[in-house]
Design a protein around this motif. Structure first.
Motif, PDB file in Angstrom:
ATOM      1  N   PHE A  24      26.873  -4.495   7.927  1.00 51.34           N
ATOM      2  CA  PHE A  24      27.624  -5.646   8.428  1.00 51.34           C
ATOM      3  C   PHE A  24      26.712  -6.522   9.263  1.00 51.34           C
ATOM      4  CE2 PHE A  24      30.870  -2.570   7.529  1.00 51.34           C
ATOM      5  CZ  PHE A  24      31.935  -3.323   7.077  1.00 51.34           C
ATOM      6  N   LYS A  25      26.893  -7.833   9.147  1.00 47.60           N
ATOM      7  CA  LYS A  25      26.174  -8.785   9.993  1.00 47.60           C
ATOM      8  C   LYS A  25      27.121  -9.224  11.089  1.00 47.60           C
ATOM      9  CE  LYS A  25      23.246 -12.867   9.831  1.00 47.60           C
ATOM     10  NZ  LYS A  25      22.602 -13.864   8.945  1.00 47.60           N
ATOM     11  N   VAL A  26      26.647  -9.124  12.327  1.00 42.93           N
ATOM     12  CA  VAL A  26      27.465  -9.448  13.489  1.00 42.93           C
ATOM     13  C   VAL A  26      26.876 -10.686  14.166  1.00 42.93           C
ATOM     14  CG1 VAL A  26      28.310  -8.622  15.718  1.00 42.93           C
ATOM     15  CG2 VAL A  26      27.952  -6.997  13.843  1.00 42.93           C
ATOM     16  N   TYR A  27      27.702 -11.709  14.326  1.00 42.88           N
ATOM     17  CA  TYR A  27      27.313 -12.915  15.048  1.00 42.88           C
ATOM     18  C   TYR A  27      27.882 -12.795  16.454  1.00 42.88           C
ATOM     19  CZ  TYR A  27      26.414 -14.783  10.388  1.00 42.88           C
ATOM     20  OH  TYR A  27      25.947 -14.983   9.121  1.00 42.88           O
ATOM     21  N   TYR A  28      27.049 -13.021  17.471  1.00 45.35           N
ATOM     22  CA  TYR A  28      27.500 -12.792  18.840  1.00 45.35           C
ATOM     23  C   TYR A  28      26.770 -13.679  19.842  1.00 45.35           C
ATOM     24  CZ  TYR A  28      23.154 -10.239  19.617  1.00 45.35           C
ATOM     25  OH  TYR A  28      21.832  -9.914  19.744  1.00 45.35           O
ATOM     26  N   GLN A  29      27.348 -13.766  21.045  1.00 42.57           N
ATOM     27  CA  GLN A  29      26.709 -14.372  22.208  1.00 42.57           C
ATOM     28  C   GLN A  29      26.297 -13.202  23.099  1.00 42.57           C
ATOM     29  OE1 GLN A  29      26.476 -17.864  22.562  1.00 42.57           O
ATOM     30  NE2 GLN A  29      27.323 -17.837  20.507  1.00 42.57           N
ATOM     31  N   GLU A  30      25.193 -13.334  23.813  1.00 41.30           N
ATOM     32  CA  GLU A  30      24.696 -12.221  24.620  1.00 41.30           C
ATOM     33  C   GLU A  30      25.556 -11.894  25.833  1.00 41.30           C
ATOM     34  OE1 GLU A  30      20.488 -13.022  25.302  1.00 41.30           O
ATOM     35  OE2 GLU A  30      20.134 -11.363  23.917  1.00 41.30           O
ATOM     36  N   LEU A  31      26.281 -12.866  26.359  1.00 40.12           N
ATOM     37  CA  LEU A  31      27.110 -12.630  27.532  1.00 40.12           C
ATOM     38  C   LEU A  31      28.581 -12.769  27.184  1.00 40.12           C
ATOM     39  CD1 LEU A  31      25.009 -14.685  30.090  1.00 40.12           C
ATOM     40  CD2 LEU A  31      24.969 -12.212  29.729  1.00 40.12           C
ATOM     41  N   MET A  32      29.378 -11.840  27.667  1.00 36.61           N
ATOM     42  CA  MET A  32      30.802 -11.814  27.355  1.00 36.61           C
ATOM     43  C   MET A  32      31.513 -13.085  27.820  1.00 36.61           C
ATOM     44  SD  MET A  32      32.951  -9.957  25.838  1.00 36.61           S
ATOM     45  CE  MET A  32      33.285  -8.238  25.966  1.00 36.61           C
ATOM     46  N   LYS A  33      31.102 -13.633  28.949  1.00 33.60           N
ATOM     47  CA  LYS A  33      31.782 -14.801  29.510  1.00 33.60           C
ATOM     48  C   LYS A  33      31.224 -16.123  28.978  1.00 33.60           C
ATOM     49  CE  LYS A  33      33.029 -12.400  33.690  1.00 33.60           C
ATOM     50  NZ  LYS A  33      32.951 -12.344  35.135  1.00 33.60           N
ATOM     51  N   GLU A  34      30.213 -16.049  28.122  1.00 33.88           N
ATOM     52  CA  GLU A  34      29.581 -17.247  27.588  1.00 33.88           C
ATOM     53  C   GLU A  34      30.455 -17.875  26.504  1.00 33.88           C
ATOM     54  OE1 GLU A  34      25.551 -17.567  25.206  1.00 33.88           O
ATOM     55  OE2 GLU A  34      25.212 -17.103  27.311  1.00 33.88           O
ATOM     56  N   VAL A  35      30.608 -19.181  26.568  1.00 32.18           N
ATOM     57  CA  VAL A  35      31.365 -19.904  25.555  1.00 32.18           C
ATOM     58  C   VAL A  35      30.516 -19.953  24.288  1.00 32.18           C
ATOM     59  CG1 VAL A  35      32.371 -22.134  24.959  1.00 32.18           C
ATOM     60  CG2 VAL A  35      32.503 -21.298  27.304  1.00 32.18           C
ATOM     61  N   PRO A  36      31.102 -19.648  23.120  1.00 35.07           N
ATOM     62  CA  PRO A  36      30.320 -19.680  21.884  1.00 35.07           C
ATOM     63  C   PRO A  36      29.742 -21.071  21.599  1.00 35.07           C
ATOM     64  CG  PRO A  36      32.380 -18.526  21.529  1.00 35.07           C
ATOM     65  CD  PRO A  36      32.456 -19.151  22.897  1.00 35.07           C
ATOM     66  N   VAL A  37      28.428 -21.112  21.459  1.00 32.52           N
ATOM     67  CA  VAL A  37      27.705 -22.327  21.118  1.00 32.52           C
ATOM     68  C   VAL A  37      26.775 -21.967  19.967  1.00 32.52           C
ATOM     69  CG1 VAL A  37      26.059 -24.067  21.948  1.00 32.52           C
ATOM     70  CG2 VAL A  37      27.782 -23.145  23.500  1.00 32.52           C
ATOM     71  N   ARG A  38      26.830 -22.709  18.903  1.00 34.17           N
ATOM     72  CA  ARG A  38      26.074 -22.375  17.694  1.00 34.17           C
ATOM     73  C   ARG A  38      24.595 -22.118  17.987  1.00 34.17           C
ATOM     74  NH1 ARG A  38      26.509 -26.417  12.902  1.00 34.17           N
ATOM     75  NH2 ARG A  38      28.592 -25.516  12.903  1.00 34.17           N
ATOM     76  N   GLU A  39      23.994 -22.946  18.814  1.00 36.00           N
ATOM     77  CA  GLU A  39      22.567 -22.811  19.095  1.00 36.00           C
ATOM     78  C   GLU A  39      22.215 -21.526  19.840  1.00 36.00           C
ATOM     79  OE1 GLU A  39      23.600 -26.793  18.100  1.00 36.00           O
ATOM     80  OE2 GLU A  39      24.364 -25.612  19.764  1.00 36.00           O
ATOM     81  N   LYS A  40      23.168 -20.913  20.493  1.00 34.42           N
ATOM     82  CA  LYS A  40      22.919 -19.674  21.239  1.00 34.42           C
ATOM     83  C   LYS A  40      23.402 -18.422  20.496  1.00 34.42           C
ATOM     84  CE  LYS A  40      23.120 -21.766  25.817  1.00 34.42           C
ATOM     85  NZ  LYS A  40      23.767 -21.715  27.127  1.00 34.42           N
ATOM     86  N   THR A  41      23.996 -18.617  19.333  1.00 35.71           N
ATOM     87  CA  THR A  41      24.504 -17.485  18.566  1.00 35.71           C
ATOM     88  C   THR A  41      23.355 -16.662  18.014  1.00 35.71           C
ATOM     89  OG1 THR A  41      26.514 -18.663  17.951  1.00 35.71           O
ATOM     90  CG2 THR A  41      25.905 -16.798  16.582  1.00 35.71           C
ATOM     91  N   LYS A  42      23.463 -15.353  18.189  1.00 34.56           N
ATOM     92  CA  LYS A  42      22.470 -14.416  17.666  1.00 34.56           C
ATOM     93  C   LYS A  42      23.152 -13.530  16.641  1.00 34.56           C
ATOM     94  CE  LYS A  42      19.792 -14.648  21.773  1.00 34.56           C
ATOM     95  NZ  LYS A  42      18.756 -14.066  22.540  1.00 34.56           N
ATOM     96  N   SER A  43      22.355 -12.774  15.900  1.00 35.54           N
ATOM     97  CA  SER A  43      22.947 -11.877  14.914  1.00 35.54           C
ATOM     98  C   SER A  43      22.202 -10.554  14.901  1.00 35.54           C
ATOM     99  CB  SER A  43      22.920 -12.512  13.526  1.00 35.54           C
ATOM    100  OG  SER A  43      21.603 -12.744  13.106  1.00 35.54           O
ATOM    101  N   LEU A  44      22.920  -9.533  14.464  1.00 41.47           N
ATOM    102  CA  LEU A  44      22.345  -8.212  14.286  1.00 41.47           C
ATOM    103  C   LEU A  44      23.058  -7.541  13.131  1.00 41.47           C
ATOM    104  CD1 LEU A  44      24.487  -5.917  15.607  1.00 41.47           C
ATOM    105  CD2 LEU A  44      23.621  -6.918  17.686  1.00 41.47           C
ATOM    106  N   TYR A  45      22.482  -6.457  12.646  1.00 38.85           N
ATOM    107  CA  TYR A  45      23.034  -5.738  11.503  1.00 38.85           C
ATOM    108  C   TYR A  45      23.395  -4.327  11.930  1.00 38.85           C
ATOM    109  CZ  TYR A  45      20.863  -9.637   9.148  1.00 38.85           C
ATOM    110  OH  TYR A  45      20.507 -10.901   8.773  1.00 38.85           O
ATOM    111  N   VAL A  46      24.550  -3.872  11.469  1.00 39.06           N
ATOM    112  CA  VAL A  46      25.038  -2.542  11.841  1.00 39.06           C
ATOM    113  C   VAL A  46      25.533  -1.830  10.590  1.00 39.06           C
ATOM    114  CG1 VAL A  46      26.736  -1.272  13.207  1.00 39.06           C
ATOM    115  CG2 VAL A  46      25.753  -3.373  14.109  1.00 39.06           C
ATOM    116  N   GLU A  47      25.201  -0.569  10.466  1.00 36.67           N
ATOM    117  CA  GLU A  47      25.698   0.278   9.379  1.00 36.67           C
ATOM    118  C   GLU A  47      27.024   0.877   9.833  1.00 36.67           C
ATOM    119  OE1 GLU A  47      25.149   2.318   5.644  1.00 36.67           O
ATOM    120  OE2 GLU A  47      23.444   1.362   6.612  1.00 36.67           O
TER     121      GLU A  47
END
Length: 70
Positions: free
Chosen positions: A3-26
Motif C-alpha cells: 500500500f502507498k500511504v500519503y501523509y503529513q509529518e505532523l498530526m496537527k498540520e493542515v494537508p498541503v500538497r507540497e508537504k505531502t510525503k509518501s511511504l509504502y507498507v506491506e
C-alpha cells in the motif's frame, strides 16, 4: 499486498500538497496499514493499494522502500 500511504509529518498540520510525503507498507488491508502506523505522529491523507504496472513503476524509483512494521 503493498500500500502507498500519503501523509503529513505532523498530526496537527493542515494537508498541503507540497508537504505531502509518501511511504509504502506491506499489509492485508487499509485498516491494517492504519493500525501499523497508529503509533506514529502522521496525519494520513490517503491509503491506496499498489499492484501490477503501477507497482512496477514505483519500484523503479530509487526511493522505493517497503516499511517492515510488525
Amino acid at each position: 499486498m503493498v500500500f502507498k500511504v500519503y501523509y503529513q509529518e505532523l498530526m496537527k498540520e493542515v494537508p498541503v500538497r507540497e508537504k505531502t510525503k509518501s511511504l509504502y507498507v506491506e499489509a492485508e488491508s487499509v485498516r491494517e496499514v492504519r493500525t501499523k502506523l497508529a503509533d506514529r505522529p502522521y496525519n494520513i491523507e490517503f491509503v491506496t493499494p499498489v499492484q501490477g504496472a503501477f507497482l512496477e513503476y514505483e519500484q523503479k524509483n530509487e526511493d522505493f522502500k517497503v516499511l517492515e512494521i510488525g
